[in-house]
Scaffold this motif. Structure first.
Motif, PDB file in Angstrom:
ATOM      1  N   PRO A  79      -0.678   2.767  -5.680  1.00 19.81           N
ATOM      2  CA  PRO A  79       0.090   3.016  -4.466  1.00 19.81           C
ATOM      3  C   PRO A  79       1.483   3.528  -4.799  1.00 19.81           C
ATOM      4  CG  PRO A  79      -0.886   0.805  -4.483  1.00 19.81           C
ATOM      5  CD  PRO A  79      -1.000   1.365  -5.859  1.00 19.81           C
ATOM      6  N   PRO A  80       2.184   4.135  -3.821  1.00 20.80           N
ATOM      7  CA  PRO A  80       3.543   4.619  -4.075  1.00 20.80           C
ATOM      8  C   PRO A  80       4.490   3.461  -4.329  1.00 20.80           C
ATOM      9  CG  PRO A  80       2.999   4.753  -1.740  1.00 20.80           C
ATOM     10  CD  PRO A  80       1.739   4.414  -2.461  1.00 20.80           C
ATOM     11  N   PRO A  81       5.608   3.719  -4.994  1.00 17.74           N
ATOM     12  CA  PRO A  81       6.555   2.639  -5.306  1.00 17.74           C
ATOM     13  C   PRO A  81       7.298   2.174  -4.070  1.00 17.74           C
ATOM     14  CG  PRO A  81       7.439   4.763  -5.972  1.00 17.74           C
ATOM     15  CD  PRO A  81       6.018   5.008  -5.531  1.00 17.74           C
ATOM     16  N   TYR A  82       8.045   1.065  -4.240  1.00 23.35           N
ATOM     17  CA  TYR A  82       8.804   0.501  -3.130  1.00 23.35           C
ATOM     18  C   TYR A  82      10.080   1.285  -2.844  1.00 23.35           C
ATOM     19  CZ  TYR A  82       5.872  -3.628  -3.578  1.00 23.35           C
ATOM     20  OH  TYR A  82       4.809  -4.488  -3.623  1.00 23.35           O
ATOM     21  N   GLU A  83      10.659   1.898  -3.882  1.00 18.42           N
ATOM     22  CA  GLU A  83      11.985   2.473  -3.723  1.00 18.42           C
ATOM     23  C   GLU A  83      11.966   3.649  -2.742  1.00 18.42           C
ATOM     24  OE1 GLU A  83      10.628   1.677  -6.562  1.00 18.42           O
ATOM     25  OE2 GLU A  83      11.881  -0.040  -7.076  1.00 18.42           O
ATOM     26  N   ARG A  84      13.063   3.786  -2.014  1.00 20.78           N
ATOM     27  CA  ARG A  84      13.231   4.906  -1.096  1.00 20.78           C
ATOM     28  C   ARG A  84      13.394   6.198  -1.902  1.00 20.78           C
ATOM     29  NH1 ARG A  84      15.443   5.263   4.101  1.00 20.78           N
ATOM     30  NH2 ARG A  84      16.093   3.072   3.982  1.00 20.78           N
ATOM     31  N   ASP A 102      -1.407  -4.712   1.955  1.00 22.29           N
ATOM     32  CA  ASP A 102      -1.560  -4.377   0.544  1.00 22.29           C
ATOM     33  C   ASP A 102      -0.198  -4.026  -0.025  1.00 22.29           C
ATOM     34  OD1 ASP A 102      -4.328  -4.624   0.013  1.00 22.29           O
ATOM     35  OD2 ASP A 102      -4.714  -2.740   1.039  1.00 22.29           O
ATOM     36  N   CYS A 103       0.195  -4.708  -1.090  1.00 18.91           N
ATOM     37  CA  CYS A 103       1.472  -4.463  -1.753  1.00 18.91           C
ATOM     38  C   CYS A 103       1.217  -3.865  -3.136  1.00 18.91           C
ATOM     39  CB  CYS A 103       2.256  -5.760  -1.916  1.00 18.91           C
ATOM     40  SG  CYS A 103       2.589  -6.637  -0.379  1.00 18.91           S
ATOM     41  N   PRO A 104       1.933  -2.813  -3.513  1.00 19.56           N
ATOM     42  CA  PRO A 104       1.786  -2.290  -4.874  1.00 19.56           C
ATOM     43  C   PRO A 104       2.256  -3.310  -5.897  1.00 19.56           C
ATOM     44  CG  PRO A 104       2.947  -0.729  -3.439  1.00 19.56           C
ATOM     45  CD  PRO A 104       2.873  -2.026  -2.710  1.00 19.56           C
ATOM     46  N   GLY A 114       5.842   1.462   0.536  1.00 20.30           N
ATOM     47  CA  GLY A 114       4.631   1.422  -0.276  1.00 20.30           C
ATOM     48  C   GLY A 114       3.643   0.370   0.168  1.00 20.30           C
ATOM     49  N   VAL A 115       4.058  -0.574   1.026  1.00 21.13           N
ATOM     50  CA  VAL A 115       3.155  -1.590   1.557  1.00 21.13           C
ATOM     51  C   VAL A 115       2.360  -0.984   2.717  1.00 21.13           C
ATOM     52  CG1 VAL A 115       3.014  -3.817   2.751  1.00 21.13           C
ATOM     53  CG2 VAL A 115       4.642  -3.491   0.873  1.00 21.13           C
ATOM     54  N   THR A 116       1.053  -1.195   2.732  1.00 27.10           N
ATOM     55  CA  THR A 116       0.223  -0.738   3.842  1.00 27.10           C
ATOM     56  C   THR A 116      -0.174  -1.941   4.695  1.00 27.10           C
ATOM     57  OG1 THR A 116      -1.812  -0.896   2.526  1.00 27.10           O
ATOM     58  CG2 THR A 116      -0.673   1.214   2.538  1.00 27.10           C
ATOM     59  N   LEU A 117      -0.147  -1.739   6.007  1.00 26.52           N
ATOM     60  CA  LEU A 117      -0.443  -2.804   6.959  1.00 26.52           C
ATOM     61  C   LEU A 117      -1.556  -2.346   7.886  1.00 26.52           C
ATOM     62  CD1 LEU A 117       3.262  -3.629   7.930  1.00 26.52           C
ATOM     63  CD2 LEU A 117       1.861  -4.830   6.235  1.00 26.52           C
ATOM     64  N   ARG A 174       9.273  -9.806  -4.284  1.00 24.68           N
ATOM     65  CA  ARG A 174      10.255  -9.667  -3.212  1.00 24.68           C
ATOM     66  C   ARG A 174       9.582  -9.212  -1.920  1.00 24.68           C
ATOM     67  NH1 ARG A 174      14.794  -5.550  -4.714  1.00 24.68           N
ATOM     68  NH2 ARG A 174      13.015  -4.136  -4.467  1.00 24.68           N
ATOM     69  N   ALA A 175       8.638  -8.241  -2.032  1.00 27.28           N
ATOM     70  CA  ALA A 175       7.929  -7.755  -0.845  1.00 27.28           C
ATOM     71  C   ALA A 175       7.068  -8.843  -0.226  1.00 27.28           C
ATOM     72  CB  ALA A 175       7.076  -6.543  -1.214  1.00 27.28           C
ATOM     73  N   VAL A 176       6.338  -9.573  -1.073  1.00 28.38           N
ATOM     74  CA  VAL A 176       5.494 -10.659  -0.572  1.00 28.38           C
ATOM     75  C   VAL A 176       6.345 -11.727   0.104  1.00 28.38           C
ATOM     76  CG1 VAL A 176       3.962 -12.550  -1.266  1.00 28.38           C
ATOM     77  CG2 VAL A 176       3.642 -10.259  -2.234  1.00 28.38           C
ATOM     78  N   GLY A 177       7.465 -12.081  -0.527  1.00 34.90           N
ATOM     79  CA  GLY A 177       8.331 -13.095   0.060  1.00 34.90           C
ATOM     80  C   GLY A 177       8.881 -12.677   1.411  1.00 34.90           C
TER      81      GLY A 177
END
Length: 401
Positions: free
Chosen positions: A298-303, A261-263, A243-246, A273-276
């Motif tokens: 944005p879409p969630p982090y989970e697979r 960009d992090c949701p 879900g993170v865009t780079l 957790r994603a930012v860290g």
């Protein structure tokens, strides 16, 4: 005991009488950035200050001459706005307060009385050039493109007689005494640009409009963007970063600027957790803060769970061929635009050679060619110099082997 909610409303500095906000934007007057800023209710009653560049706008904020700066950051057709990303990476600790989006429609602006046949030079922001290249190649194949810091600056240059036409919004014409020669000249309908309103990190300039659902980071990385593919692919595959865009752009010094960009808000565990993880893997990244997104969540982090069916028989999988077809259509449009631009460059180079030889000089300028090779290498990495050499060979009248 209930935790008190902090007061996020702005307070005047000691000894200063509260007054209208001072909001700066990428100018001069008549840019899409100004238009995006005026869509915010906070712009009503505020002093709006144009700035010549994104870096200058953030400088005004850092010095305290403006409370916040509105800047374009990404377009759905042309991609990330390099000037803004570089400015955010260089500015001391900016933070994002707001986001706005705007649908972009371009027009060709000229001085009154100028027919299409008289247009020899066209100016605009590089992002505008990327979005109207096919139209220009079809209607003005011999016109020379002159990049400008903003589309409104291009319009001002037309007014002052520096060039013949500008690519800008139709609303820009009235600011500079120009007329719309052609409207709706964008190659792709419905393109959207995303804008960020930035202030000094932690400055309570504006109260939040709704809960934050996006967190952004920016920073410099060593090496040009085309050398970062393995690193970025590895990050995108990480289960904590789904879900993170780079986005990466050249930093102009042989390195790159990365924008992430992090949701979600940084206060939410998954986002924190994603930012860290991003900052652990890329220590140069710094947070621009959390804010409310103006685009769909944005879409969630989970697979997503895997399905036992093949991609060709599931509803979710059917989107993939459609997405590929859509992206291939975009590539075809970009290729047509590139070919049209290359034809313009070829014709311009041939004209320069004709003028040089007509005056008794040589058709080639080795110093100029070295400069072009260096520019391509700086912007595109190792393969850029090879691309420049092939282009120079073509413009000399010889096809590359």
């Amino acid at each position: 005991m209930r935790t008190p909610v902090p007061d996020t409303h702005p307070r005047p500095a000691p000894g200063r009488t509260p007054g209208p906000r001072r909001l700066t934007y990428l100018g001069p007057r008549g840019t899409f950035t100004e238009r995006a800023l005026r869509t915010l209710p906070e712009a009503d009653g505020s002093h709006l200050l144009p700035a010549a560049t994104a870096a200058r706008a953030l400088e005004l904020v850092h010095r305290g001459d403006a409370d916040a700066a509105m800047l374009p950051v990404h377009n759905t057709v042309a991609g990330p706005v390099g000037d803004t990303m570089r400015a955010l990476a260089e500015s001391p600790a900016p933070g994002v307060l707001r986001e706005a989006v705007l649908t972009i429609d371009f027009a060709l602006l000229v001085r009154p009385g100028t027919p299409l046949a008289a247009v020899r030079t066209v100016s605009g922001h590089p992002h505008a050039g990327a979005q109207v290249g096919r139209w220009l190649a079809g209607r003005l194949p011999r016109a020379r493109w002159l990049p400008a810091p903003s589309n409104a600056e291009a319009a001002r240059r037309v007014r002052d007689g520096v060039c013949d036409a500008a690519v800008a919004g139709d609303f820009t014409a009235a600011h500079y005494g120009l007329r719309v020669l052609a409207a709706g000249i964008q190659d792709t309908a419905g393109a959207v640009t995303r804008f960020l309103l930035c202030a000094r990190s932690g400055a309570p300039v504006l109260p939040p409009v709704r809960p934050a659902d996006r967190t952004s980071l920016v920073g410099r990385l060593p090496g040009p963007p085309d050398t970062l593919g393995a690193l970025l692919d590895d990050l995108r595959r990480h289960p904590f970063l789904r879900g993170v865009t780079l986005h990466t752009v050249p930093d102009g010094r042989g390195g790159s600027v990365l924008f992430a960009d992090c949701p979600g808000s940084a206060e939410q565990p998954a986002t924190a957790r994603a930012v860290g993880l991003l900052r652990l893997r890329l220590p140069a990244l710094r947070s621009l803060g959390s804010y409310a997104s103006a685009l769909p969540a944005p879409p969630p982090y989970e697979r997503r769970p895997k399905t036992m069916h093949s991609e060709t028989t599931t509803t979710a999988g059917e989107a993939a061929p459609k997405d590929i077809a859509r992206l291939r259509e975009l590539i075809d449009d970009l290729d047509r635009s590139l070919i049209g631009t290359l034809k313009q460059r070829l014709a311009t180079s041939r004209e320069i050679q004709r003028i040089r030889t007509g005056g008794g000089g040589t058709p080639l300028d080795s110093g100029r060619e070295r400069s072009i090779r260096g520019r391509y290498a700086e912007e595109l990495g190792e393969g850029g110099a090879d691309l420049a050499e092939a282009l120079l060979e073509m413009c000399r009248g010889r096809s590359p082997r």
